[in-house]
Design a protein around this motif. Structure first.
Motif, short mmCIF file in Angstrom:
data_model
loop_
_atom_site.label_atom_id
_atom_site.label_comp_id
_atom_site.label_asym_id
_atom_site.label_seq_id
_atom_site.Cartn_x
_atom_site.Cartn_y
_atom_site.Cartn_z
N UNK A 238 51.70 2.77 28.68
CA UNK A 238 51.88 2.24 27.33
C UNK A 238 50.62 1.50 26.86
N UNK A 239 49.49 1.83 27.46
CA UNK A 239 48.19 1.23 27.09
C UNK A 239 48.18 -0.30 27.22
N UNK A 240 48.71 -0.78 28.34
CA UNK A 240 48.57 -2.19 28.70
C UNK A 240 47.30 -2.31 29.53
N UNK A 241 46.46 -3.32 29.21
CA UNK A 241 45.11 -3.40 29.81
C UNK A 241 45.06 -4.21 31.11
N UNK A 242 45.83 -5.28 31.20
CA UNK A 242 45.89 -6.04 32.45
C UNK A 242 47.19 -6.83 32.51
N UNK A 243 47.49 -7.37 33.70
CA UNK A 243 48.75 -8.07 33.93
C UNK A 243 48.45 -9.50 34.38
N UNK A 244 49.05 -10.44 33.68
CA UNK A 244 48.84 -11.85 34.01
C UNK A 244 50.01 -12.38 34.85
N UNK A 245 49.70 -13.01 35.93
CA UNK A 245 50.64 -13.68 36.84
C UNK A 245 51.98 -12.94 36.98
N UNK A 246 51.94 -11.75 37.61
CA UNK A 246 53.16 -10.94 37.70
C UNK A 246 54.25 -11.56 38.56
N UNK A 247 53.85 -12.28 39.60
CA UNK A 247 54.84 -12.80 40.56
C UNK A 247 54.61 -14.28 40.80
N UNK A 248 55.62 -14.97 41.40
CA UNK A 248 55.45 -16.41 41.68
C UNK A 248 54.17 -16.68 42.46
N UNK A 249 53.47 -17.73 42.06
CA UNK A 249 52.15 -18.01 42.62
C UNK A 249 52.17 -18.23 44.13
N UNK A 250 53.33 -18.64 44.66
CA UNK A 250 53.43 -18.88 46.11
C UNK A 250 53.41 -17.58 46.92
N UNK A 251 53.73 -16.45 46.28
CA UNK A 251 53.84 -15.17 47.00
C UNK A 251 52.46 -14.52 47.15
N UNK A 252 51.58 -15.24 47.83
CA UNK A 252 50.17 -14.86 47.88
C UNK A 252 49.94 -13.48 48.51
N UNK A 253 50.60 -13.22 49.65
CA UNK A 253 50.39 -11.93 50.32
C UNK A 253 50.89 -10.77 49.47
N UNK A 254 52.04 -10.97 48.83
CA UNK A 254 52.60 -9.91 47.99
C UNK A 254 51.69 -9.64 46.78
#
Ligand code: MG
Length: 375
Positions: A238-254
């Motif tokens: 859908x022509x999205x250019x980037x994703x900001x903070x997709x997941x909780x910040x604590x889930x570093x490895x994921x």
């Protein structure tokens, strides 16, 4: 007698030196010469921003934002600053009043000692990053005005290299979303707030009325990495250019896994507040979102920008709902960033300032000294 003569020679030496370099008519030189013993006067007042629309992100909704407006006056010149304090970040009129009451700038005689002064402000108490930014911005504005140049020039950034800003479309009903997209006609990039049950509906609603590029801010709303990856792959189409903070910040490895597998850049926002967070984000995110209210202001924002660039990371410049004061301050950095999201002043009804503007969707710097305010 001796003391008087020495004093006279000293003063005479400064004036003669200024004259010899032909700068005796320069406003800054005049200020500098007469500034011996002058004090900076710091004042602040609470103010409440009224939003044009109810603003909904993954975690809450609201119609107002509390801010603090600050001033530093020195030799008759005034620098303006602002703290914007969306409630979920923990600062308020009360906390800022308490913090700013402790700020004593009268102990400093020279506003140009910016590093020393702002180190002191930062050391008064932990956190209070927006309140600290309100002092930082006012001091930068004051210094730029004393020098009679805007900050992008002091930093050596190219005026014309400013980016387009995205314009945020909050989570809402399809009818309201369509209306908001129409109102955003001037902007070349739209930012969509995701992280709820209706993510696909939101994007499809926007796509039913425009084909402009989108950016997506999930505000930590997705909780599972495989789901997040599938969403990102869907959004790319859908022509999205980037994703900001997709997941909780604590889930570093994921998040690190997601960044490695994602077809789109992943930007850390909630995870990145101050300088040490840039180092932590390296290898986890593709880039960072710098906001003056998170990082204590222009001084640290500029350091973060240069650190992230030197690490090969993307840089986005964001904001809260703010007046044109804090937006103009952030805009001074904007020639150096990959993406800007500086629409905070465009979302409010009662902006007391006039400053840096968005023209045809592009952040457009002016030549007003300091942070670029027209006063
Ligand atoms: Mg964000």
């Amino acid at each position: 007698m001796k003391t008087t003569r020495r004093g006279f020679i000293k003063t005479g030496g400064i004036i003669a030196g200024a004259t010899a370099f032909g700068i005796q008519t320069n406003g800054f030189a005049k200020n500098f010469i007469k500034s011996k013993g002058s004090k900076m006067k710091f004042t602040f007042k609470p103010y409440t921003l009224e939003l044009k629309h109810v603003f909904t992100v993954a975690v809450n909704s609201r119609t107002t934002t509390p801010v603090m407006l600050t001033e530093i006056e020195y030799e008759g010149v005034k620098g303006f600053g602002e703290a914007s304090m969306p409630p979920y970040l923990g600062e308020s009129h009360e906390t800022a009043t308490r913090f700013l009451s402790k700020v004593n700038l009268e102990q400093f005689n020279d506003p140009f000692e910016l590093e020393k002064i702002l180190e002191y402000v930062d050391s008064i108490e932990e956190k209070n990053t927006a309140a600290k930014a309100s002092v930082d911005i006012a001091l930068h504005d004051l210094i730029g005005k004393l020098l009679n140049i805007p900050w992008y020039k002091i930093w050596g950034y190219e005026k014309s290299a400013t980016p387009f800003t995205s314009f945020t479309i909050g989570i809402d009903t399809p009818e309201v979303v369509k209306q908001k997209v129409k109102e955003a006609e001037e902007y070349k990039i739209l930012k969509v707030k995701l992280g709820r049950e209706n993510d696909k509906e939101m994007v499809q609603t926007i796509r039913s009325v425009t084909d402009k590029p989108l950016t997506a801010d999930v505000n930590q709303g997705w909780k599972e990495k495989q789901f997040a990856l599938e969403m990102i792959e869907w959004l790319k189409d859908y022509n999205v250019k980037f994703i900001e903070q997709p997941m909780p910040k604590e889930m570093i490895d994921d998040i690190a896994w997601l960044t490695e597998n994602s077809p789109l850049p992943i930007i850390g926002d909630e995870a990145v507040q101050r300088i040490p967070d840039v180092l932590k984000a390296h290898g986890v995110y593709s880039g960072i979102n710098i906001k003056l209210m998170k990082c204590t202001g222009m001084r640290e924002a500029n350091k973060m920008l240069n650190l992230a660039k030197s690490l090969g990371m993307k840089v986005m410049l964001g904001c809260m709902t703010e007046t044109s004061c804090a937006i103009s301050a952030a805009a001074q950095l904007s020639p150096m960033v990959d993406w800007a999201d500086l629409d905070g002043n465009l979302l409010i009804k009662n902006d007391p300032f006039e400053g840096v503007k968005v023209i045809d969707g592009k952040v457009t710097l002016n030549d007003f000294p300091g942070i670029g305010l027209k006063n």
